[in-house]
Write a protein that holds these residues in place. Structure first.
Motif, PDB file in Angstrom:
ATOM      1  N   HIS A 109       0.814  -1.216   0.000  1.00 34.61           N
ATOM      2  CA  HIS A 109       0.000   0.000   0.000  1.00 34.61           C
ATOM      3  C   HIS A 109       0.847   1.267   0.000  1.00 34.61           C
ATOM      4  O   HIS A 109       0.349   2.345   0.348  1.00 34.61           O
ATOM      5  N   MET A 110       2.105   1.146  -0.375  1.00 37.38           N
ATOM      6  CA  MET A 110       2.981   2.313  -0.415  1.00 37.38           C
ATOM      7  C   MET A 110       3.912   2.210  -1.615  1.00 37.38           C
ATOM      8  O   MET A 110       3.970   1.171  -2.280  1.00 37.38           O
ATOM      9  N   SER A 111       4.635   3.259  -1.886  1.00 41.19           N
ATOM     10  CA  SER A 111       5.570   3.249  -3.001  1.00 41.19           C
ATOM     11  C   SER A 111       6.713   2.274  -2.715  1.00 41.19           C
ATOM     12  O   SER A 111       7.031   1.998  -1.554  1.00 41.19           O
ATOM     13  N   PRO A 112       7.358   1.755  -3.763  1.00 43.22           N
ATOM     14  CA  PRO A 112       8.511   0.869  -3.547  1.00 43.22           C
ATOM     15  C   PRO A 112       9.611   1.529  -2.734  1.00 43.22           C
ATOM     16  O   PRO A 112      10.250   0.876  -1.904  1.00 43.22           O
ATOM     17  N   ALA A 113       9.835   2.821  -2.949  1.00 42.86           N
ATOM     18  CA  ALA A 113      10.880   3.523  -2.197  1.00 42.86           C
ATOM     19  C   ALA A 113      10.567   3.538  -0.710  1.00 42.86           C
ATOM     20  O   ALA A 113      11.446   3.314   0.131  1.00 42.86           O
ATOM     21  N   MET A 114       9.316   3.790  -0.371  1.00 41.72           N
ATOM     22  CA  MET A 114       8.936   3.779   1.030  1.00 41.72           C
ATOM     23  C   MET A 114       8.964   2.354   1.578  1.00 41.72           C
ATOM     24  O   MET A 114       9.403   2.114   2.707  1.00 41.72           O
ATOM     25  N   GLY A 115       8.519   1.398   0.786  1.00 41.02           N
ATOM     26  CA  GLY A 115       8.526   0.014   1.226  1.00 41.02           C
ATOM     27  C   GLY A 115       9.917  -0.470   1.576  1.00 41.02           C
ATOM     28  O   GLY A 115      10.090  -1.291   2.492  1.00 41.02           O
ATOM     29  N   ALA A 116      10.918   0.048   0.876  1.00 40.66           N
ATOM     30  CA  ALA A 116      12.296  -0.358   1.141  1.00 40.66           C
ATOM     31  C   ALA A 116      12.791   0.130   2.496  1.00 40.66           C
ATOM     32  O   ALA A 116      13.792  -0.378   3.013  1.00 40.66           O
ATOM     33  N   THR A 117      12.108   1.103   3.093  1.00 42.98           N
ATOM     34  CA  THR A 117      12.525   1.633   4.398  1.00 42.98           C
ATOM     35  C   THR A 117      11.860   0.910   5.560  1.00 42.98           C
ATOM     36  O   THR A 117      12.176   1.184   6.715  1.00 42.98           O
ATOM     37  N   LEU A 118      10.928   0.018   5.273  1.00 46.85           N
ATOM     38  CA  LEU A 118      10.295  -0.738   6.350  1.00 46.85           C
ATOM     39  C   LEU A 118      11.340  -1.583   7.081  1.00 46.85           C
ATOM     40  O   LEU A 118      12.326  -2.016   6.474  1.00 46.85           O
ATOM     41  N   PRO A 119      11.135  -1.852   8.367  1.00 42.89           N
ATOM     42  CA  PRO A 119      12.095  -2.670   9.127  1.00 42.89           C
ATOM     43  C   PRO A 119      11.949  -4.149   8.757  1.00 42.89           C
ATOM     44  O   PRO A 119      11.342  -4.934   9.490  1.00 42.89           O
ATOM     45  N   LEU A 120      12.519  -4.527   7.618  1.00 41.25           N
ATOM     46  CA  LEU A 120      12.282  -5.850   7.047  1.00 41.25           C
ATOM     47  C   LEU A 120      13.214  -6.929   7.584  1.00 41.25           C
ATOM     48  O   LEU A 120      13.024  -8.108   7.292  1.00 41.25           O
ATOM     49  N   THR A 121      14.250  -6.553   8.328  1.00 38.83           N
ATOM     50  CA  THR A 121      15.167  -7.556   8.869  1.00 38.83           C
ATOM     51  C   THR A 121      14.816  -7.870  10.318  1.00 38.83           C
ATOM     52  O   THR A 121      14.400  -6.994  11.079  1.00 38.83           O
ATOM     53  N   ASP A 122      14.984  -9.127  10.673  1.00 40.83           N
ATOM     54  CA  ASP A 122      14.696  -9.580  12.032  1.00 40.83           C
ATOM     55  C   ASP A 122      15.564  -8.807  13.025  1.00 40.83           C
ATOM     56  O   ASP A 122      16.748  -8.646  12.773  1.00 40.83           O
ATOM     57  N   PRO A 123      15.013  -8.227  14.103  1.00 45.31           N
ATOM     58  CA  PRO A 123      13.703  -8.497  14.696  1.00 45.31           C
ATOM     59  C   PRO A 123      12.583  -7.562  14.239  1.00 45.31           C
ATOM     60  O   PRO A 123      11.547  -7.514  14.898  1.00 45.31           O
ATOM     61  N   HIS A 124      12.792  -6.802  13.167  1.00 47.80           N
ATOM     62  CA  HIS A 124      11.754  -5.931  12.612  1.00 47.80           C
ATOM     63  C   HIS A 124      11.456  -4.741  13.528  1.00 47.80           C
ATOM     64  O   HIS A 124      11.665  -3.610  13.158  1.00 47.80           O
ATOM     65  N   LEU A 125      10.919  -5.009  14.684  1.00 43.31           N
ATOM     66  CA  LEU A 125      10.734  -3.991  15.714  1.00 43.31           C
ATOM     67  C   LEU A 125      11.253  -4.555  17.029  1.00 43.31           C
ATOM     68  O   LEU A 125      11.113  -5.752  17.289  1.00 43.31           O
ATOM     69  N   SER A 126      11.825  -3.703  17.858  1.00 41.62           N
ATOM     70  CA  SER A 126      12.260  -4.131  19.180  1.00 41.62           C
ATOM     71  C   SER A 126      11.044  -4.236  20.099  1.00 41.62           C
ATOM     72  O   SER A 126       9.998  -3.643  19.826  1.00 41.62           O
ATOM     73  N   PRO A 127      11.144  -4.988  21.199  1.00 43.53           N
ATOM     74  CA  PRO A 127      10.026  -5.037  22.137  1.00 43.53           C
ATOM     75  C   PRO A 127       9.623  -3.630  22.587  1.00 43.53           C
ATOM     76  O   PRO A 127      10.454  -2.839  23.010  1.00 43.53           O
ATOM     77  N   GLY A 128       8.345  -3.322  22.438  1.00 39.57           N
ATOM     78  CA  GLY A 128       7.841  -2.014  22.839  1.00 39.57           C
ATOM     79  C   GLY A 128       7.999  -0.928  21.794  1.00 39.57           C
ATOM     80  O   GLY A 128       7.615   0.217  22.029  1.00 39.57           O
ATOM     81  N   GLU A 129       8.506  -1.259  20.610  1.00 39.44           N
ATOM     82  CA  GLU A 129       8.688  -0.263  19.560  1.00 39.44           C
ATOM     83  C   GLU A 129       7.409  -0.100  18.739  1.00 39.44           C
ATOM     84  O   GLU A 129       6.597  -1.027  18.635  1.00 39.44           O
ATOM     85  N   VAL A 130       7.234   1.079  18.135  1.00 41.34           N
ATOM     86  CA  VAL A 130       6.017   1.397  17.391  1.00 41.34           C
ATOM     87  C   VAL A 130       6.377   1.865  15.978  1.00 41.34           C
ATOM     88  O   VAL A 130       7.253   2.707  15.796  1.00 41.34           O
ATOM     89  N   LEU A 131       5.684   1.308  15.006  1.00 47.41           N
ATOM     90  CA  LEU A 131       5.749   1.768  13.620  1.00 47.41           C
ATOM     91  C   LEU A 131       4.408   2.412  13.299  1.00 47.41           C
ATOM     92  O   LEU A 131       3.353   1.812  13.530  1.00 47.41           O
ATOM     93  N   ILE A 132       4.438   3.627  12.766  1.00 46.91           N
ATOM     94  CA  ILE A 132       3.196   4.328  12.438  1.00 46.91           C
ATOM     95  C   ILE A 132       3.107   4.520  10.936  1.00 46.91           C
ATOM     96  O   ILE A 132       4.001   5.110  10.320  1.00 46.91           O
ATOM     97  N   ALA A 133       2.029   4.010  10.354  1.00 50.03           N
ATOM     98  CA  ALA A 133       1.750   4.199   8.932  1.00 50.03           C
ATOM     99  C   ALA A 133       0.641   5.235   8.809  1.00 50.03           C
ATOM    100  O   ALA A 133      -0.454   5.052   9.350  1.00 50.03           O
ATOM    101  N   HIS A 134       0.919   6.326   8.115  1.00 46.37           N
ATOM    102  CA  HIS A 134      -0.077   7.384   7.925  1.00 46.37           C
ATOM    103  C   HIS A 134      -0.809   7.119   6.612  1.00 46.37           C
ATOM    104  O   HIS A 134      -0.195   7.114   5.539  1.00 46.37           O
ATOM    105  N   VAL A 135      -2.107   6.896   6.722  1.00 50.84           N
ATOM    106  CA  VAL A 135      -2.923   6.454   5.597  1.00 50.84           C
ATOM    107  C   VAL A 135      -3.745   7.626   5.061  1.00 50.84           C
ATOM    108  O   VAL A 135      -4.409   8.340   5.818  1.00 50.84           O
TER     109      VAL A 135
END
Length: 321
Positions: free
Chosen positions: A276-302
């Motif tokens: 649901h986003m551009s490829p450039a933005m998708g490449a910035t997602l935390p795609l490597t394990d562990p993706h997010l640390s315990p208690g971390e938040v990713l916010i997607a603005h729709v």
């Protein structure tokens, strides 16, 4: 058309920055024209955006919301992140993080202490009034987003549950494994952080560590909590397509929503968001394990104008002892 997609990094803790601050560019549309809120500070005799330095233990997002309320009396919810700026001050380098914030037609009310005048004006007038040339950068990003129809958004918050007791130290059912002491502090930190976006709904795994992570916020705000079996590790492993379908359904809505889940579930969620986003933005997602640390938040603005389209991302690190 200008590219208005924005990627926001975590707090930059580089050693050359000695002061961190945060604020917001409040905006509204009157007679189909964009207006922004400027303040005048008598102490410095300058025009700027509402902003201020972080209090001890405060998050950048909390600081932005607090400063706007203290300086002009407007309660705000944060929208898309805008470019941060840096400039030299006597103690060293100062970095200010900004967000956009849509507000009602309430008139600004200066606090009378730091701010003596607050005005709504056009972006063009703001360009002429702003005292610090650096403040033009977030303004240009905001106006570009308005022109592209990506300024009005709602947030989907993805939360990895807070730090839990180690699996090796737990002999009972995995779904009952509780938060560690650090995790409990992370949950309280999340309660404050999430206030900046006010998610009114929370979809969560029914396992104890997820429920405990979102409980402080849910209890403080009376947000509606829905237990979603597919968000547990076990159910996701059996049928990851159910998780993807859950996220797809959430993206069709327009209300601020949070999702709390486990590390093994995150790849499916992130892969769904990437569609649901551009490829450039998708490449910035935390795609490597562990993706997010315990208690971390990713916010997607729709985007509201284009339902389901993600136009900005930001990540917020967890509380660390």
């Amino acid at each position: 058309m200008r590219n208005t997609e924005h990627l926001e990094e975590n707090l930059d803790e580089s050693t050359d920055v000695s002061i961190f601050a945060a604020g917001a560019l409040c905006w509204r549309v009157k007679k189909r024209k964009l207006e922004v809120l400027l303040i005048h500070r008598q102490r410095y005799d300058d025009w700027s955006w509402p902003k201020g330095k972080l209090d001890k233990g405060e998050t950048l997002a909390e600081c932005a919301v607090r400063e706007v309320f203290e300086e002009v009396g407007l309660p705000i919810t944060l929208g898309i992140p805008l470019p941060s700026i840096r400039y030299a001050v006597k103690p060293g380098m100062k970095q200010v993080h900004y967000w956009a914030s849509s507000v009602d037609d309430l008139p600004p009310m200066p606090d009378g202490k730091e701010v003596d005048v607050a005005i709504w004006c056009s972006p063009n007038k703001a360009r002429g009034l702003l005292s610090n040339p650096s403040d033009l950068e977030p303004l240009e990003a905001l106006t570009a987003a308005h022109e592209a129809g990506t300024l009005e958004t709602w947030p989907l918050l993805i939360i990895r549950h807070a730090k839990a007791k180690p699996r090796s130290a737990w002999t009972l059912a995995e779904g009952e494994r509780p938060l560690a002491a650090t995790g409990k502090r992370q949950a309280l930190y999340l309660q404050r952080l999430l206030m900046s976006w006010h998610p009114g709904r929370i979809n969560t795994s029914g396992w104890m560590r997820c429920i405990s992570t979102i409980s402080p916020y849910a209890q403080a705000t009376k947000a509606k909590v829905k237990l979603v079996p597919w968000l547990t590790e076990a159910d996701h492993k059996r049928n990851p397509a159910k998780v993807a379908a859950t996220i797809e359904k959430l993206l069709t809505r327009t209300n601020a929503t949070a999702v709390c889940t486990h590390r093994p579930v995150l790849p499916t969620i992130l892969a769904t968001l990437a569609e649901h986003m551009s490829p450039a933005m998708g490449a910035t997602l935390p795609l490597t394990d562990p993706h997010l640390s315990p208690g971390e938040v990713l916010i997607a603005h729709v985007s509201i104008a284009e339902p389901g389209r993600i136009v900005a991302l930001e990540q917020h690190k967890p509380y660390e002892d």
